[in-house]
Design a protein around this motif. Structure first.
Motif, PDB file in Angstrom:
ATOM      1  N   ASN A   2       0.824  -1.200   0.000  1.00 14.66           N
ATOM      2  CA  ASN A   2       0.000   0.000   0.000  1.00 14.66           C
ATOM      3  C   ASN A   2       0.863   1.257   0.000  1.00 14.66           C
ATOM      4  O   ASN A   2       1.813   1.374   0.786  1.00 14.66           O
ATOM      5  CB  ASN A   2      -0.919   0.024   1.223  1.00 14.66           C
ATOM      6  N   ASP A  19      -3.187   0.470  -3.639  1.00 13.63           N
ATOM      7  CA  ASP A  19      -2.705  -0.835  -3.189  1.00 13.63           C
ATOM      8  C   ASP A  19      -2.374  -1.708  -4.385  1.00 13.63           C
ATOM      9  O   ASP A  19      -2.664  -1.368  -5.540  1.00 13.63           O
ATOM     10  CB  ASP A  19      -3.715  -1.522  -2.263  1.00 13.63           C
ATOM     11  N   GLU A  21      -3.637  -4.316  -5.394  1.00 16.47           N
ATOM     12  CA  GLU A  21      -4.806  -4.885  -6.071  1.00 16.47           C
ATOM     13  C   GLU A  21      -5.389  -3.929  -7.105  1.00 16.47           C
ATOM     14  O   GLU A  21      -6.367  -4.273  -7.788  1.00 16.47           O
ATOM     15  CB  GLU A  21      -5.887  -5.232  -5.042  1.00 16.47           C
ATOM     16  N   ARG A  23      -6.649  -0.856  -6.427  1.00 17.59           N
ATOM     17  CA  ARG A  23      -7.614   0.092  -5.864  1.00 17.59           C
ATOM     18  C   ARG A  23      -6.916   1.416  -5.555  1.00 17.59           C
ATOM     19  O   ARG A  23      -5.822   1.423  -4.985  1.00 17.59           O
ATOM     20  CB  ARG A  23      -8.252  -0.484  -4.604  1.00 17.59           C
ATOM     21  N   ARG A  24      -7.588   2.503  -5.918  1.00 17.10           N
ATOM     22  CA  ARG A  24      -7.010   3.835  -5.698  1.00 17.10           C
ATOM     23  C   ARG A  24      -8.081   4.778  -5.152  1.00 17.10           C
ATOM     24  O   ARG A  24      -9.213   4.775  -5.634  1.00 17.10           O
ATOM     25  CB  ARG A  24      -6.430   4.406  -6.991  1.00 17.10           C
ATOM     26  N   THR A  25      -7.684   5.568  -4.162  1.00 19.73           N
ATOM     27  CA  THR A  25      -8.572   6.571  -3.574  1.00 19.73           C
ATOM     28  C   THR A  25      -7.834   7.898  -3.549  1.00 19.73           C
ATOM     29  O   THR A  25      -6.678   7.960  -3.095  1.00 19.73           O
ATOM     30  CB  THR A  25      -8.983   6.183  -2.139  1.00 19.73           C
TER      31      THR A  25
END
Length: 276
Positions: A2, A19, A21, A23-25
């Motif tokens: 991460n 991360d 996987e 996924r992004r924020t």
């Protein structure tokens, strides 16, 4: 793995939590500039960040992030994320990573301020000092605003443009003088006037003004690297908003423009995570 990645200017900081996987924020905080800001104000802003024990790497690219000023910020980030590997680098290196990756090129920032650097695929090997909006920062929002107001108030542009400026901004001559010379952060005020140029860019005078101002950026910064063989890449709101005029200015000065990004943080994440 991460990652927490930051792209910080003087006005705001864009953050991206990513991360392995995919996924992004993204979220934003106030800008953090260790040259300008007190330790107390930087700590206050960092306290708004979401805590996560799963963050393993923190990369902070920011304006003013040069030693020794960046040392205190790096220590604060380590206290905030004690489990993570932490690095603090300049916004210019971040721009180069986003724009050039592992390839040689000239990386530039055109936002409220401006900057440029010769990048060898690993680091910035040469930098023409931007000098700020009073002595330099050619092509930046602050300098575009400064020179626009100067030309308008000195009668260097048509009277109808001056009247349109007054009508659209609601400003008077006295208010402009007060904001520039007596109120804090006049560079931000001047940069806030740049949208006027966008609304009137079809007028010949405004088009020529933009091209001339951007040519000065190439002439007084990029040309000094003496690498006309390299593509010149850009990040920032001014570069993105006035890309047509930027391309024209580059052609007239004998340069080739490569990538133009309004916001570099996603490309920064691609670069950093691709290194693992």
């Amino acid at each position: 793995m991460n990652y927490l990645i930051a792209d910080s200017g003087s006005t705001k900081t864009s953050w991206l939590l990513a991360d392995s996987e995919g996924r992004r924020t993204e979220f934003e905080t106030l800008g953090i500039n260790p040259v300008r800001d007190s330790e107390e104000s930087m700590e206050e802003t960092l306290q708004t960040l979401p805590l996560s024990s799963e963050i393993e790497k923190v990369f902070f690219y920011g304006a003013g992030c040069i030693p020794p000023y960046s040392d205190s910020l790096e220590q604060m980030l380590r206290r905030r994320f004690p489990q993570a590997e932490t690095r603090v680098e300049s916004d210019l290196l971040g721009a180069a990573h986003a724009l050039c990756g592992d390839s040689e090129g000239i990386a530039c920032i055109l936002g409220t301020g401006s900057n440029s650097g010769l990048y060898d695929g690993h680091t910035i090997v040469q930098n023409v000092s931007p000098l700020g909006y009073i002595l330099g920062d050619e092509g930046s929002g602050a300098v575009l605003g400064k020179n626009l107001v100067g030309d308008l108030l000195k009668g260097q542009m048509s009277p109808h443009l001056l009247q349109a400026f007054y009508d659209e901004t609601g400003l008077t001559r006295a208010q402009i003088i007060n904001k520039v010379y007596r109120e804090p952060q006049p560079n931000r005020f001047l940069a806030s006037l740049v949208p006027f140029l966008g609304r009137h860019r079809e007028e010949a005078e405004i088009h020529q003004f933009l091209v001339d101002q951007l040519r000065r950026f190439f002439h007084r910064n990029v040309a000094l690297y003496q690498r006309p063989d390299l593509a010149v890449h850009f990040v920032g709101g001014v570069a993105h908003s006035y890309s047509e005029e930027l391309l024209e200015a580059a052609r007239l000065e004998g340069f080739r423009v490569g990538t133009i990004l309004q916001r570099p943080i996603a490309a920064m994440a691609d670069y950093l995570m691709g290194k693992q």
